[in-house]
Design an enzyme around this catalytic site. Structure first.
Site, short mmCIF file in Angstrom:
data_model
loop_
_atom_site.label_atom_id
_atom_site.label_comp_id
_atom_site.label_asym_id
_atom_site.label_seq_id
_atom_site.Cartn_x
_atom_site.Cartn_y
_atom_site.Cartn_z
N SER A 49 -4.42 3.07 4.33
CA SER A 49 -4.67 2.36 3.09
C SER A 49 -4.66 0.85 3.31
O SER A 49 -5.50 0.12 2.79
CB SER A 49 -3.60 2.76 2.06
N HIS A 71 7.50 -7.30 -2.00
CA HIS A 71 7.24 -6.51 -0.79
C HIS A 71 8.22 -6.92 0.32
O HIS A 71 8.08 -6.48 1.46
CB HIS A 71 5.83 -6.79 -0.26
N LYS A 122 0.81 -1.23 0.00
CA LYS A 122 0.00 0.00 0.00
C LYS A 122 0.84 1.28 0.00
O LYS A 122 0.47 2.28 0.62
CB LYS A 122 -0.98 0.02 1.18
#
Ligand SMILES: *[C@@H]1O[C@H](CO)[C@@H](O)[C@H](O)[C@H]1NC(C)=O
Ligand SMILES: *[C@@H]1O[C@H](CO)[C@@H](O)[C@H](O)[C@H]1NC(C)=O
Length: 294
Positions: free
Chosen positions: A137, A107, A47
């Site tokens: 988010s 990530h 995010k």
């Protein structure tokens, strides 16, 4: 809403970091992944604008040719390294089948990255987003992504985020790790808020980092095509192809707001004070200036 414990199974810890359970169960092929010297790896905490930077990088790689970018959905353009499926193929399998030069996505925190990326001196683009907006988010993403455990109330989730008990671990450690490694490795460290404020300038940095030289009209086109409004309506990036059983966009759209400062609509005054204090402690000695409002 009661927490659905069966879904908790979908995240598992490795070295104290929560990841998708399937990644943890298939960790060895991920760690043994063989990077190549001309690989470019897009790295983000979830995010933080991952889809955004992916689309920017892809448009640059395709010299601004929209048709070439639109041949497949975004998730299939850049293998997601720690994705192991289902559905198959895994990110590693996809990457292995891909011609060079490859552009990949992860990530993972720097310390969990497959070592071959460092050994081959690969290029990294790290995109960071201020912690408060990232937290908000991620909360909404947790609510809509049905493969993630229920985040609980905002207050519960707030505690979990601060203590790094969310997918891919602590935002603080993630940013610190990649910030610290950037001086020893070929890293373009970018900020979400900078792209928001001055997209052309930041897109130009990406272009130069990728060793490309596109003319101004193409850069302008990339700026236009990668605006939030355009991307939200682009079916190849807005996840409209993902089934509702995985992402329920009626709960919260994948492309939600794309703004800076939405945290103000979620944080209480007390939470904000507490967060600022914790931020100071956790980011001590790191001279990053995040901007939390434009
Ligand atoms: C759901 O969220 C997890 C964790 O962020 C992510 O890995 C997975 O890709 C998401 N699902 C989809 C379909 O994107
Ligand atoms: C994705 O884009 C398509 C095409 O513009 C649009 O019809 C759809 O509503 C968008 N999906 C979401 C969830 O915004």
């Amino acid at each position: 809403m009661a927490t659905d414990l069966s879904k908790q199974k979908e995240l598992k810890e490795i070295a104290g970091i929560l990841l998708m359970a399937t990644s943890v169960d298939n960790w060895s092929p991920i760690q043994k992944f063989e990077a190549k010297p001309d690989d470019l790896l897009i790295c983000t905490f979830p995010k933080s604008g991952t889809t955004w930077i992916q689309e920017i990088v892809d448009m640059i790689a395709q010299n601004g040719d929209l048709e070439k970018c639109q041949q497949v959905i975004l998730q299939q353009r850049h293998p997601f390294l720690e994705w192991t499926g289902p559905p198959k193929p895994s990110g590693v399998e996809r990457a292995n089948a891909m011609p060079s030069p490859r552009i990949l996505k992860t990530h993972l925190p720097a310390h969990l990255l497959p070592p071959s990326f460092w050994e081959n001196n690969c290029k990294f683009i790290y995109l960071a987003r201020n912690a408060k907006d990232c937290m908000v988010s991620y909360y909404h993403f947790y609510r809509m992504n049905q493969t993630l455990p229920d985040p609980g109330t905002w207050e519960e989730y707030f505690e979990n985020f601060i203590s790094g008990k969310v997918g891919w671990g602590s935002w603080f450690d993630h940013v610190r790790g990649w910030w610290t490694s950037k001086d020893s490795y070929r890293t373009l460290f970018l900020f979400y808020e900078d792209i928001k404020r001055n997209p052309k300038q930041e897109i130009r940095k990406v272009m130069q980092f990728m060793g490309k030289n596109l003319d101004e009209t193409i850069l302008d086109k990339i700026v236009q095509e990668t605006s939030f409004e355009k991307m939200k309506e682009n079916p190849l990036v807005n996840r409209s192809a993902v089934p509702k059983s995985v992402m329920d966009q009626s709960i919260s759209p994948f492309m939600r707001k794309g703004t800076v400062g939405d945290w103000k609509n979620h944080f209480t005054v007390a939470q904000n004070e507490r967060f600022d204090k914790i931020y100071k402690e956790k980011m001590e000695g790191i001279s990053i200036n995040f901007c939390t409002e434009l």
